[in-house]
Design an enzyme around this catalytic site. Sequence first.
Site, mmCIF file in Angstrom:
data_model
loop_
_atom_site.group_PDB
_atom_site.id
_atom_site.type_symbol
_atom_site.label_atom_id
_atom_site.label_comp_id
_atom_site.label_asym_id
_atom_site.label_seq_id
_atom_site.Cartn_x
_atom_site.Cartn_y
_atom_site.Cartn_z
ATOM 1 N N PRO A 130 2.135 35.784 4.156
ATOM 2 C CA PRO A 130 1.987 35.900 5.660
ATOM 3 C C PRO A 130 0.467 36.498 5.729
ATOM 4 O O PRO A 130 -0.192 36.823 6.668
ATOM 5 C CB PRO A 130 2.758 36.808 6.393
ATOM 6 C CG PRO A 130 3.920 37.065 5.162
ATOM 7 C CD PRO A 130 3.510 36.402 3.984
ATOM 8 N N GLU B 272 10.436 40.812 -0.887
ATOM 9 C CA GLU B 272 9.190 41.395 -0.234
ATOM 10 C C GLU B 272 7.968 41.142 -0.384
ATOM 11 O O GLU B 272 7.068 41.373 0.167
ATOM 12 C CB GLU B 272 9.556 43.134 -0.358
ATOM 13 C CG GLU B 272 10.734 43.655 0.664
ATOM 14 C CD GLU B 272 10.538 43.233 2.089
ATOM 15 O OE1 GLU B 272 9.652 43.655 2.826
ATOM 16 O OE2 GLU B 272 11.618 42.626 2.420
ATOM 17 N N ARG C 209 -0.786 13.709 4.005
ATOM 18 C CA ARG C 209 -0.885 12.701 4.796
ATOM 19 C C ARG C 209 -2.415 12.552 5.070
ATOM 20 O O ARG C 209 -2.712 11.266 5.261
ATOM 21 C CB ARG C 209 -0.251 12.984 6.291
ATOM 22 C CG ARG C 209 -0.892 14.229 6.944
ATOM 23 C CD ARG C 209 0.138 14.573 8.180
ATOM 24 N NE ARG C 209 -0.124 13.280 9.337
ATOM 25 C CZ ARG C 209 -1.094 13.340 10.192
ATOM 26 N NH1 ARG C 209 -2.187 14.078 9.660
ATOM 27 N NH2 ARG C 209 -1.439 12.438 11.027
ATOM 28 N N ASP D 269 -6.154 12.332 14.983
ATOM 29 C CA ASP D 269 -5.290 13.520 14.805
ATOM 30 C C ASP D 269 -5.617 14.738 16.023
ATOM 31 O O ASP D 269 -6.753 14.760 16.160
ATOM 32 C CB ASP D 269 -5.160 14.294 13.772
ATOM 33 C CG ASP D 269 -4.341 13.341 12.637
ATOM 34 O OD1 ASP D 269 -3.455 12.774 12.947
ATOM 35 O OD2 ASP D 269 -4.338 13.753 11.394
#
Length: 255
Positions: free
Chosen positions: A90, A117, A155, A170
């Site tokens: 993150p 963690e 993709r 897209d």
Amino acid sequence: MLRRIDVVTLFPDWLEGLKALGLTGRALAEGRILLKCWNPRDFAQGVHRSVDDRPYGGGPGMVMRPEPLARCVEAVLAEGEPAPVGCLTPQGRVVDQTAVQELASRERLILVCGRYEGIDERVMEALVDEEWSIGDYVLSGGEPAAAVLMDAVIRLQPGVLGHQDSAAQDSFADARLDCPHYTRPETWRGQVVPEVLLSGDHARIQRWRLAQAVARTAHRRADLLQERPLSRQERQAMEEFDLAGGAIDQESGLK
Ligand code: ADE
């Protein structure tokens, strides 16, 4: 063009869906891209083959130990062409379609999935070149994030999407969202397909789709338009279909 993806993970089962299903499953089964998973536990020593330990300084949770992970990443690097080592966390750069395009153009991706963690910072410094996040929320590990990233990247490989230009249309391809889509029946529960799509006038249909895409972007994700002025084509399409109605201003492209 991507030829190979190496994933360092304690939970390789997380990636089974990607291998078995849909476009990604087919691309991998056809051998367009080699996917190889590496488990740090296989590089751990001792009877317990432990891969995590308590954090120095105290606090909740466990931290991935440096040595098994480093050995595992070094084994990945010893095989095949050199490539940057990416880690899903993150704390990383948030992945958007521009980043996906950049990653899709590489020959090889190496993705390290963190668990617990986090990973001992010394391994991050010694062996990780880039960090990627899939959004500002916390998952229980990097695996689902790696699966998301791999799907987005696979993709875009030539020949993977049925239609050669599907990717060009897209959402986000030109910093705008996609237009709405319809299929049969022409009337469904009283709602009809927009007339222009039945007209057979392909140039007009293309302009309508562009206008719809810009209008949606303006309503739902004005931030995407803040970074650039509307093009003349976009502006004209909005006017043609009467979507500009007070919706454009100089500074933001919107009103
Ligand atoms: N690991 C945990 N949360 C994550 C996120 N949002 N993106 C990438 N890896 C993660």
